[in-house]
Write a protein that holds these residues in place. Structure first.
Motif, short mmCIF file in Angstrom:
data_model
loop_
_atom_site.label_atom_id
_atom_site.label_comp_id
_atom_site.label_asym_id
_atom_site.label_seq_id
_atom_site.Cartn_x
_atom_site.Cartn_y
_atom_site.Cartn_z
N LYS A 97 0.70 -0.86 -0.06
CA LYS A 97 -0.52 -0.04 0.24
C LYS A 97 1.17 1.30 0.20
O LYS A 97 0.57 2.49 -0.44
N GLN A 98 1.79 1.59 0.66
CA GLN A 98 2.20 2.81 1.21
C GLN A 98 3.55 2.76 -0.11
O GLN A 98 3.86 3.74 -0.72
N ALA A 99 4.16 1.71 -1.76
CA ALA A 99 4.43 1.77 -2.50
C ALA A 99 3.84 2.90 -3.59
O ALA A 99 4.21 2.92 -4.01
N ILE A 100 2.23 1.90 -3.91
CA ILE A 100 1.35 2.61 -4.67
C ILE A 100 1.03 3.90 -3.88
O ILE A 100 1.40 4.93 -5.09
N LEU A 101 1.18 4.35 -2.47
CA LEU A 101 1.11 5.52 -2.75
C LEU A 101 1.66 6.74 -2.43
O LEU A 101 1.97 7.98 -3.10
#
Length: 352
Positions: free
Chosen positions: A129-133
């Motif tokens: 999720k953080q990589a996408i954000l």
């Protein structure tokens, strides 16, 4: 906070242990007085057959709903109306109609409604999720959710409600796959349309599907592929991968082997990032796999992540902020699997 369990089922034991580590487990509600009392005796708490009475007498702040899926609405709404915040085991309900009624009741009562999705709290899931954000893969262009597990005849015979449309609400889409569907939607965003099919491959003793496939178009322009099955012995894996417009890919294996069955089996393998091609970060994969495995083996992994979500939910209640996994999040999962059923029925694409 004072926490109560609604429905003394198998998974309720995991939630009871999580509740004891987070707050004060004070009571359990059950329609069957004897079952509720036996559960209560095990945890040194009070047993009730009336939800409102339990919440009032025990000053309950948070209820955790552990009943069969089609019964979620009938216990959640009274709990909300009696003044408790409610965290509901996945899926939020068996139909969008029930979800909407529960969400409306929470809004009217000014109480929080959440959905259990403890796999969001895996470090490997939050990294994706953080990589996408952070834009590390560009726009999420292709999301792939896979669950290839096994459920045998003993599993379906373990409770009279399993494997039936009326009492379970569906098969692999409704019971085993909501975790992977939730992660897919968390990563990819709102769906625009879906085409899906389902079948019963090798479970002639149940009414519902053991296998389902779907193609999803998301509102962000991305595409999704879903492949779910309870027909692979002894169970292979559950995975959610996201491939970005930059060409980089990230992913998590949430389950290795067949997913655990509360009261019958344990988690087979530690969750892990099994795909990571972000430029300059490829070397981190091995470090993360080791760190996550070490942590997994250092805690009671059957309870720890339930407790992590419950703690976050209780903190949200205390701080009057929206919890990490909301009723609306749970509704999206139900809307998705209900659309797959509708697509099979009509033979066409279902638009959201």
């Amino acid at each position: 906070m004072n926490i109560a369990i609604i429905g003394p089922a198998k998974v309720a034991h995991l939630h009871a242990k999580a509740a004891q580590s987070v707050g004060n487990l004070v009571a359990v509600y059950g329609r069957n007085k004897e079952r509720a009392q036996a559960f209560a005796d095990q945890y040194g708490i009070a047993a009730y057959t009336d939800i409102a009475d339990m919440i009032t007498r025990e000053k309950v702040d948070v209820c955790i709903v552990c009943t069969p899926h089609p019964a979620h609405r009938e216990v959640t709404i009274p709990a909300l109306e009696a003044g408790a915040h409610v965290l509901v085991e996945k899926p939020l309900a068996a139909s969008v109609e029930d979800c909407d009624a529960m969400i409306e009741a929470a809004q009217k009562a000014n109480r929080f409604l959440g959905t259990v999705s403890q796999r969001r709290f895996y470090a490997s899931s939050t990294r994706v999720k953080q990589a996408i954000l952070d834009g590390k893969i560009g726009n999420p262009a292709l999301g792939v959710a896979q669950l290839l597990g096994w459920r045998g005849e003993a599993y379906y015979a373990s409770d009279p409600w399993r494997g039936k449309w009326a009492t379970e609400g569906g098969g692999v889409l409704v019971n085993q796959a909501p975790h992977q569907l939730d992660l897919l939607l968390w990563y990819m965003g709102e769906p625009e349309s879906v085409f899906g099919v389902w079948a019963n491959v090798n479970h002639p003793y149940i009414e519902v599907e053991d296998t389902a496939l779907a193609i999803v178009r998301f509102k962000n322009g991305g595409l999704g592929n879903i492949m779910l099955s309870n027909s692979q012995k002894p169970g292979l894996y559950g995975k959610v991968h996201v491939h970005g417009s930059s060409g980089a890919s990230v992913g998590v294996q949430t389950d290795g082997g067949s997913m655990f069955v509360a009261g019958q089996s344990t988690i087979q393998e530690p969750p892990a990032n099994d795909l990571w091609t972000v430029p300059g970060e490829e070397h981190l994969l091995a470090e993360w796999v080791k760190a996550d495995a070490d942590h997994f083996h250092s805690v009671d992994n059957m309870v720890f992540f339930f407790a992590e979500q419950l703690r976050e939910f209780c903190e949200s209640v205390g701080q009057n902020r929206t919890p990490a996994v909301t009723g609306e999040d749970g509704r999206r999962v139900v809307q998705l699997f209900q659309a797959i059923y509708e697509s099979q029925r009509t033979g066409g694409v279902v638009n959201f």
